[in-house]
Design an enzyme around this catalytic site. Structure first.
Site, mmCIF file in Angstrom:
data_model
loop_
_atom_site.group_PDB
_atom_site.id
_atom_site.type_symbol
_atom_site.label_atom_id
_atom_site.label_comp_id
_atom_site.label_asym_id
_atom_site.label_seq_id
_atom_site.Cartn_x
_atom_site.Cartn_y
_atom_site.Cartn_z
ATOM 1 N N HIS A 263 -28.152 2.073 -9.960
ATOM 2 C CA HIS A 263 -28.360 2.657 -8.629
ATOM 3 C C HIS A 263 -27.909 4.126 -8.619
ATOM 4 O O HIS A 263 -28.685 5.027 -8.271
ATOM 5 C CB HIS A 263 -27.568 1.840 -7.602
ATOM 6 C CG HIS A 263 -27.708 2.331 -6.195
ATOM 7 N ND1 HIS A 263 -28.583 1.786 -5.294
ATOM 8 C CD2 HIS A 263 -27.072 3.321 -5.529
ATOM 9 C CE1 HIS A 263 -28.483 2.420 -4.128
ATOM 10 N NE2 HIS A 263 -27.563 3.357 -4.253
ATOM 11 N N GLU A 264 -26.680 4.364 -9.032
ATOM 12 C CA GLU A 264 -26.158 5.734 -9.034
ATOM 13 C C GLU A 264 -26.925 6.602 -10.034
ATOM 14 O O GLU A 264 -27.120 7.796 -9.822
ATOM 15 C CB GLU A 264 -24.655 5.755 -9.339
ATOM 16 C CG GLU A 264 -23.774 4.938 -8.373
ATOM 17 C CD GLU A 264 -23.938 5.320 -6.912
ATOM 18 O OE1 GLU A 264 -24.368 6.455 -6.628
ATOM 19 O OE2 GLU A 264 -23.659 4.460 -6.038
ATOM 20 N N GLU A 293 -31.861 7.836 -1.377
ATOM 21 C CA GLU A 293 -31.673 6.394 -1.512
ATOM 22 C C GLU A 293 -32.921 5.733 -2.094
ATOM 23 O O GLU A 293 -32.822 4.731 -2.811
ATOM 24 C CB GLU A 293 -31.329 5.810 -0.131
ATOM 25 C CG GLU A 293 -30.664 4.458 -0.155
ATOM 26 C CD GLU A 293 -29.254 4.445 -0.759
ATOM 27 O OE1 GLU A 293 -28.655 5.513 -0.970
ATOM 28 O OE2 GLU A 293 -28.759 3.329 -1.031
#
Lengths: 498, 498
Positions: A263-264, A293
């Site tokens: 995700h990061e 996002e």
């Protein structure tokens, strides 16, 4: 002064601003990863000083002069857009009376520490008076900033410029109907995955090894970034060639670190691939919270929770995983990492229920700012909505209205970006499939093809394009929640045999 | 404005300066430990910007006004001393014409990179033209700054205020006679230690474990600092409660990391224990290079190379060490870690020959600045002195005049501090023994008693006292090299049976 000279001087001012920001961002990374506890007191003074410098620069007479001199006059598109950003910032900051701003900043930092205590004790009444004042401030600020239709639009604009309450109401109500129906079906399915199969001790070093391997395959540039350990994972672009991600290792549940890192890593790819022509300008960053996002969720869900991804990576995973995982079947594994289950805590939610958590927050904060509900009623309203949308009711406010720090930090208008990120990601995924054989690239681990496509269509523009402009240019249409619904329906129909 | 108001505003200016410094120091630590390579280009611009800010502040009209308004007028001793420091800095910087300073800074950074190449190739002629210009600049600067007796004093004053060429000539010539005689005796001894006994593979993690253990026992505050890995070990006080040390692990020779960590730990204790009343002033740091070095050398040599230290810590060491060390006798070990052997490279020198390396540099740079010798003759003169003092002659300038970066960075006047550090440390050690049972504290691992004593006598004063003031207050006399001679004679007579 000639326009060229003014441009040159304006660039110097932008560089100065970036120098303060880079110092500040490095300090933030350091505070959350490496900094010794006792150094914090002196460090926070430095952080306060640098933040103040940035604030003063952004509202200086000099800044105003540059804006007036260059707006509509410079032919350099990067400078023109930078002027636009600076003007927005100038107006936003100038419109709030100095004294009110100071009171607000003080209140904000006190409220954040009260929130920690309130959450620990599960006692909303501690936070209530602070929240009431914060809502008052934000309503006042929104009036200063102005809006066309709904007062909440003024706040939303800070995080998702161009997106309005009207749009959100439409897409969220469409989405809610579909999602609650889907969740209902999932709940009733008798073909449920078993996540307990995943809960074995998994040494930190091994999790780190696998996480690094995946980051590398995604095209994360380790010469322009690093991975560190932290309590609350984040990604931060200290500069576009120094983008750092952090993760948290739970040795009893590898999902935290593995999906967290990916995700990061998605956020980081965005920051690392901004066009160099935008460096040292306010445009050298993601264009909005939501688009940012969408990039992290793209990699986390559309790539790393995809069946094809694991067909290729299950063996790699097993090469890092302890013996308990070696006999696990591919099917059991894939279904377990995609379990859908209504739960209280947003940050632990699965990809199907997540947006419902966001809608609850959106509806409540919109009504708060709109003056339709009162802070004191939040706990009850929160729980009612949880029951309504997710079929569960928190027993403590700790698992309810007190779980997120955002409101205590004055961040009203921020939450929708999370759900927008899901919708953007699904819509981008759909558009990508028309141009690329995404499925096969994922299946064969050819992630660089995907990274390049995203780089070309999204990353390189930084803030040169607004969020909905990016979406339009990439997908040919405006925000459309049906792609997320289609994606979830297709995927979970298979997993849960709906 | 009242004097109180002026004081208050001056304090704000000092804080501002410290804020830039703290940002800069964090960046330096980061660059040498964690920063990704590609981020360097943008990072160096930020470093340039912040350094410039500090330079501008220190030479601003505002600064001059504060100095004039407060000098001899403030009753606050910390502020009075701060004004003194600021005035020194103001004058030093103001006396150099802006244009010359800029040329110098450019030359300096180019010379440093040329040095890297020259050293690699062992080709002094590459560096020579740069060094010639740097010497010219430094001679000019020294004239701008002024001096009483010797032009070199003006440079020395930057690193060791109060110490003069006259003093150095005296102590160094006394010391040289004693040291060369001692080294001669050691060379002729037939009772030599065997350092090969120490050269076994020693895993990095184990070395780290032992280093951390010793740092902890020394009283290094891990809540106000950290230990990291780097290529060139250093200690840096980002702020007085955030003091970081780094070390390098050579898995084939544990001495690098263990003694290196203890050395840097000694520097760190100094920075961590500065009196809080000095925080956010220019006094919150070590008073000179030499006194700083005395603290690191005290711990490295007078504690960690002491026989009593190992009587207590040999078992601890063995608990971290691999099996090859388990049968090593205490005596063989202790003698091996104290081998004396003339060698070419300063940073690898033992505690007896080290000061001789420094004297060679001191004599050469003093003569260069004094205009008595020319840059082009440096390699030959260097080698002659090596042969004269240490009995060995380098075959390549890489092992001779090209080994240190200092001169390429314009740092003339810096080297003497290293030797002063040895003498200060021996003199402080002697004074400590009169008040404390040092030997028994070291033997029994009661390092906190030693740390407290140094904290009281040295650390807490920061820059409130000049180096020779500290020395006088602690030891009751001026610089006296005989303590170092006595210490070395006693210790090595025993080890080498002289």
């Amino acid at each position: 002064m000639t326009i060229k000279e003014t441009e040159q001087q304006f660039k110097e001012l932008l560089k100065e601003q970036k120098a303060y920001e880079e110092s500040l961002y490095l300090m933030m990374w350091d505070l959350r990863t490496k900094a010794p506890r006792k150094g914090m007191e002196l460090r926070s003074e430095v952080i306060g000083f640098l933040s103040q410098k940035i604030h003063v620069l952004s509202t200086s007479d000099q800044m105003k002069q540059f804006i007036d001199a260059l707006k509509g006059k410079t032919n350099d598109p990067v400078l023109a857009k930078s002027v636009e950003e600076c003007e927005k910032e100038y107006n936003r900051n100038k419109k709030i009376p100095e004294q009110e701003y100071k009171e607000y900043v003080t209140l904000q930092s006190r409220a954040e520490s009260v929130w920690t205590e309130a959450r620990e004790k599960g006692d909303f009444s501690l936070l209530q008076p602070y929240l009431e004042k914060l809502v008052d401030f934000k309503r006042k600020f929104a009036e200063y900033w102005g809006y066309e239709k709904h007062i909440y639009d003024a706040l939303l604009d800070m995080y998702e410029p161009g997106v309005t309450t009207e749009t959100l109401d439409q897409v969220f109500s469409a989405l809610r109907i579909e999602l609650t129906a889907l969740v209902e079906k999932v709940n009733q399915s008798s073909h449920k995955p078993n996540p307990e199969l995943l809960q074995h001790h998994f040494p930190k070093e091994k999790q780190e090894g696998f996480s690094l391997e995946i980051l590398k395959r995604m095209g994360f540039d380790f010469e322009a970034g690093r991975l560190d350990e932290t309590v609350h994972p984040f990604a931060i672009g200290i500069n576009p060639k120094d983008v750092r991600v952090t993760t948290r290792y739970d040795e009893e549940d590898f999902r935290m670190a593995v999906f967290g890192t990916i995700h990061e890593g998605g956020h980081a790819l965005y920051e690392q691939n901004i066009d160099p022509s935008l460096y040292q300008t306010p445009l050298a960053g993601g264009t909005s919270m939501g688009i940012h996002e969408s990039q992290s969720l793209f990699w986390e869900n559309f790539v790393a929770r995809d069946e094809g991804f694991w067909e290729n990576h299950f063996d790699v995973f097993k090469s890092f995983a302890p013996k308990e995982f070696q006999d696990l079947s591919f099917d059991d594994f894939y279904r377990a990492i995609n379990e859908v289950k209504p739960s209280f805590i947003r940050i632990e939610a699965d990809e199907m229920t997540y947006a419902l958590h966001i809608m609850i927050r959106y509806e409540l904060e919109k009504a708060l700012i709109g003056g339709e509900i009162e802070v004191k009623d939040l706990p009850r309203l929160w729980n009612d909505k949880m029951e309504d949308y997710l079929g569960i009711r928190p027993e403590s406010d700790r698992d309810g209205v007190l779980q997120d720090i955002h409101w205590s930090g004055g961040d009203f208008g921020y939450f929708p970006s999370y759900a927008l990120g899901y919708m953007y990601a699904a819509q981008i995924h759909h558009a990508m499939k028309k141009e690329l054989d995404v499925e096969s690239f994922i299946r064969n681990g050819q992630f660089l093809k995907i990274k390049e496509w995203l780089g070309n269509k999204v990353h390189r523009y930084g803030k040169m394009k607004q969020p909905l402009e990016i979406l339009k240019d990439v997908t040919g249409e405006g925000l459309n929640p049906s792609y997320l619904v289609d994606y979830l329906t297709e995927k979970y129909t298979k997993i849960y045999k709906l």
